[in-house]
Structure formats: structure tokens, C-alpha cells
Design a protein around this motif. Structure first.
Motif, PDB file in Angstrom:
ATOM      1  N   SER A 150       0.835  -1.196   0.000  1.00 50.03           N
ATOM      2  CA  SER A 150       0.000   0.000   0.000  1.00 50.03           C
ATOM      3  C   SER A 150       0.872   1.250   0.000  1.00 50.03           C
ATOM      4  N   TYR A 151       1.853   1.274   0.882  1.00 55.51           N
ATOM      5  CA  TYR A 151       2.776   2.412   0.964  1.00 55.51           C
ATOM      6  C   TYR A 151       3.489   2.630  -0.373  1.00 55.51           C
ATOM      7  N   ALA A 152       3.945   1.545  -0.984  1.00 57.29           N
ATOM      8  CA  ALA A 152       4.704   1.656  -2.231  1.00 57.29           C
ATOM      9  C   ALA A 152       3.871   2.297  -3.342  1.00 57.29           C
ATOM     10  N   TRP A 153       2.601   1.899  -3.455  1.00 56.47           N
ATOM     11  CA  TRP A 153       1.757   2.458  -4.512  1.00 56.47           C
ATOM     12  C   TRP A 153       1.321   3.882  -4.185  1.00 56.47           C
ATOM     13  N   PHE A 154       1.036   4.149  -2.914  1.00 61.33           N
ATOM     14  CA  PHE A 154       0.719   5.529  -2.537  1.00 61.33           C
ATOM     15  C   PHE A 154       1.900   6.451  -2.849  1.00 61.33           C
ATOM     16  N   MET A 155       3.112   5.970  -2.577  1.00 57.29           N
ATOM     17  CA  MET A 155       4.289   6.803  -2.803  1.00 57.29           C
ATOM     18  C   MET A 155       4.467   7.129  -4.283  1.00 57.29           C
ATOM     19  N   LYS A 156       4.215   6.161  -5.157  1.00 60.13           N
ATOM     20  CA  LYS A 156       4.322   6.420  -6.593  1.00 60.13           C
ATOM     21  C   LYS A 156       3.383   7.555  -7.007  1.00 60.13           C
ATOM     22  N   ALA A 157       2.160   7.519  -6.478  1.00 61.21           N
ATOM     23  CA  ALA A 157       1.192   8.567  -6.811  1.00 61.21           C
ATOM     24  C   ALA A 157       1.541   9.879  -6.120  1.00 61.21           C
ATOM     25  N   ALA A 158       1.984   9.791  -4.865  1.00 56.14           N
ATOM     26  CA  ALA A 158       2.332  10.994  -4.103  1.00 56.14           C
ATOM     27  C   ALA A 158       3.460  11.763  -4.772  1.00 56.14           C
ATOM     28  N   HIS A 192      -0.216  13.669  -6.231  1.00 60.02           N
ATOM     29  CA  HIS A 192      -1.587  13.255  -5.917  1.00 60.02           C
ATOM     30  C   HIS A 192      -1.853  13.487  -4.429  1.00 60.02           C
ATOM     31  N   ALA A 193      -2.748  14.425  -4.117  1.00 63.60           N
ATOM     32  CA  ALA A 193      -2.948  14.880  -2.740  1.00 63.60           C
ATOM     33  C   ALA A 193      -3.422  13.774  -1.798  1.00 63.60           C
ATOM     34  N   ASN A 194      -4.397  12.972  -2.229  1.00 65.14           N
ATOM     35  CA  ASN A 194      -4.899  11.908  -1.353  1.00 65.14           C
ATOM     36  C   ASN A 194      -3.795  10.922  -1.000  1.00 65.14           C
ATOM     37  N   SER A 195      -2.937  10.626  -1.963  1.00 62.16           N
ATOM     38  CA  SER A 195      -1.827   9.709  -1.707  1.00 62.16           C
ATOM     39  C   SER A 195      -0.807  10.341  -0.768  1.00 62.16           C
ATOM     40  N   GLN A 196      -0.572  11.630  -0.924  1.00 62.04           N
ATOM     41  CA  GLN A 196       0.335  12.325  -0.009  1.00 62.04           C
ATOM     42  C   GLN A 196      -0.196  12.251   1.416  1.00 62.04           C
ATOM     43  N   TYR A 197      -1.500  12.401   1.556  1.00 68.19           N
ATOM     44  CA  TYR A 197      -2.116  12.283   2.879  1.00 68.19           C
ATOM     45  C   TYR A 197      -1.934  10.873   3.444  1.00 68.19           C
ATOM     46  N   GLU A 198      -2.145   9.859   2.610  1.00 69.61           N
ATOM     47  CA  GLU A 198      -2.008   8.481   3.084  1.00 69.61           C
ATOM     48  C   GLU A 198      -0.563   8.189   3.495  1.00 69.61           C
ATOM     49  N   ILE A 199       0.398   8.702   2.729  1.00 69.63           N
ATOM     50  CA  ILE A 199       1.807   8.521   3.087  1.00 69.63           C
ATOM     51  C   ILE A 199       2.080   9.152   4.450  1.00 69.63           C
TER      52      ILE A 199
END
Length: 218
Positions: free
Chosen positions: A123-131, A135-142
Motif C-alpha cells: 500500500s505504501y509503495a503504490w501511494f508513494m508512486k502517486a504521491a 496526488h494529494a490523497n496519496s500524499q495524505y495516506e503517506i
């Protein structure tokens, strides 16, 4: 606790996206645009024809069509029944082409175990690619994962860095949590002035919790 909190935040994000699609005063996200497009194709046109169109374009390698098909299976409200496994398959194809919205949805799938086994590291790895693509939502998740130490080692400094990136894009929940971080000094010294600044921004972005905190800190 982190999972429960993320379910609440996920619901906030869903309703925020819906609000964006209904108001001409707010910029539409790509997902809101996809929703509008799907509504146009599946509600006002023949469902079978529309589904065939997306399927054909997705099979030809169109990342946006792959993302759209993933959303169709994820939501189960545009003809085909909800199928998280198929949704993940199409999100992955689009994500591997670099689509940040697909990368975000793939991150969510691993975070909540929808269509795949729960895996915070993936999950972290894919959020980071988008962040990394803004990508704001992914930055928040990271930021949230750094705060919780799930999927990555706990690091409040990096959490604040990523939370700021998301808040700077007018993401209300990120602004609110940034206010919390300044209020409790979790990433350094307590700074009530900055806490109030970000709570106000959260309120300005439409999150009532921000206004409540401003009253509390008077």
C-alpha cells in the motif's frame, strides 16, 4: 485504530469527491470527471454498449479506460456486479503505466484488503508512486502511514512533510491533522499559532472540525 480512522477518512474523501462533482465552484478531480463520464455513458446510454466500449479501450492498453473499468468493478453500480479482484487487475494495469489515480486506488486495495491480501508495505509503495506525482490523497495516506508506523518506519518529521504537501493542495483533513501535529508538537516544538492557522484552513476548506478546534483554542 489506524484502520478505523482510515475508514472514517475514506468516507470523508468519498463525500468530498461527490461534492466536487456537484459544485461548479470547485475544481473537478479526475475521478469526479470519470464519475460524470460513467454516469453519462451508463445512465443515459445503453449499458452493454458503454461497457463494451470501456472494455475494448482498456484491453488496447488505454490507462484511463483501464482506470475507468477498475472503478466500474469497484463500485458495482454501472452494470457489472462489484468485483474487487477484477477492479484490482485493471487498477494495476493502469498503475503500471504511471496513472497516479490508479496507483492511489491500488494503494487503497492493499490498505483495506479489497481484492488482494492486506499489505501495508505494498500500500505504501503504490501511494508513494502517486504521491511523487503530486496526488494529494496519496500524499495524505503517506503522511498517515508515517504517523502510525504502518507499512514504513514511524517518522513524525516525514509525516509532517507529506501532510503539508497534501494540505497545500487544499485537502481539508490534511490541514486539520497538520493543525493537530503543531498543537501536540508531535514533529517538534508545540506551535499553537501554526496549529490555529491550519485549523482555520481546514474550516475554510469545509471541515467543521477545524472551526471547533479554533473555538477550543481561544
Amino acid at each position: 485504530m489506524y484502520l478505523i480512522k482510515n475508514i472514517l477518512i475514506f468516507l470523508i474523501l468519498v463525500f468530498s469527491t461527490m461534492a466536487c462533482s456537484e459544485s461548479s465552484d470547485l475544481p473537478k478531480t479526475q475521478l469526479a470527471q470519470i464519475d460524470a463520464m460513467l454516469d453519462e455513458d451508463f445512465v443515459k446510454k445503453d449499458i452493454n454498449v458503454a461497457y463494451a466500449k470501456y472494455s475494448e479501450e482498456a484491453k488496447q492498453g488505454n490507462p484511463n479506460a483501464q482506470l475507468s473499468l477498475g472503478m466500474i468493478y469497484k463500485r458495482g453500480s454501472y452494470g457489472p456486479e462489484r468485483d474487487f479482484t477484477k477492479a484490482v487487475d485493471w487498477f494495476r494495469k493502469s498503475a503500471q503505466s504511471g496513472n497516479p489515480y490508479a496507483q492511489y486506488n491500488l494503494g487503497l486495495a492493499y490498505l483495506f484488503g479489497q481484492g488482494v491480501d492486506e499489505n501495508f508495505e505494498e500500500s505504501y509503495a503504490w501511494f508513494m508512486k502517486a504521491a511523487m506525482q503530486g496526488h494529494a490523497n496519496s500524499q495524505y495516506e503517506i503522511a498517515s502511514m508515517y504517523r502510525a508506523g504502518e507499512g514504513v518506519a514511524k517518522n513524525e518529521t516525514k509525516a509532517m512533510e507529506w501532510m503539508t504537501k497534501a494540505a497545500d493542495q487544499e485537502m481539508a483533513i490534511a490541514a486539520y491533522e497538520l493543525g493537530e501535529m503543531y498543537e501536540d508538537g508531535s514533529a517538534g516544538a508545540v506551535n499553537i499559532k501554526l496549529a490555529k492557522k491550519w485549523y482555520k484552513k481546514a474550516a475554510d476548506y469545509g471541515l467543521s472540525w477545524g472551526a471547533d478546534k479554533l473555538v477550543e483554542l481561544q
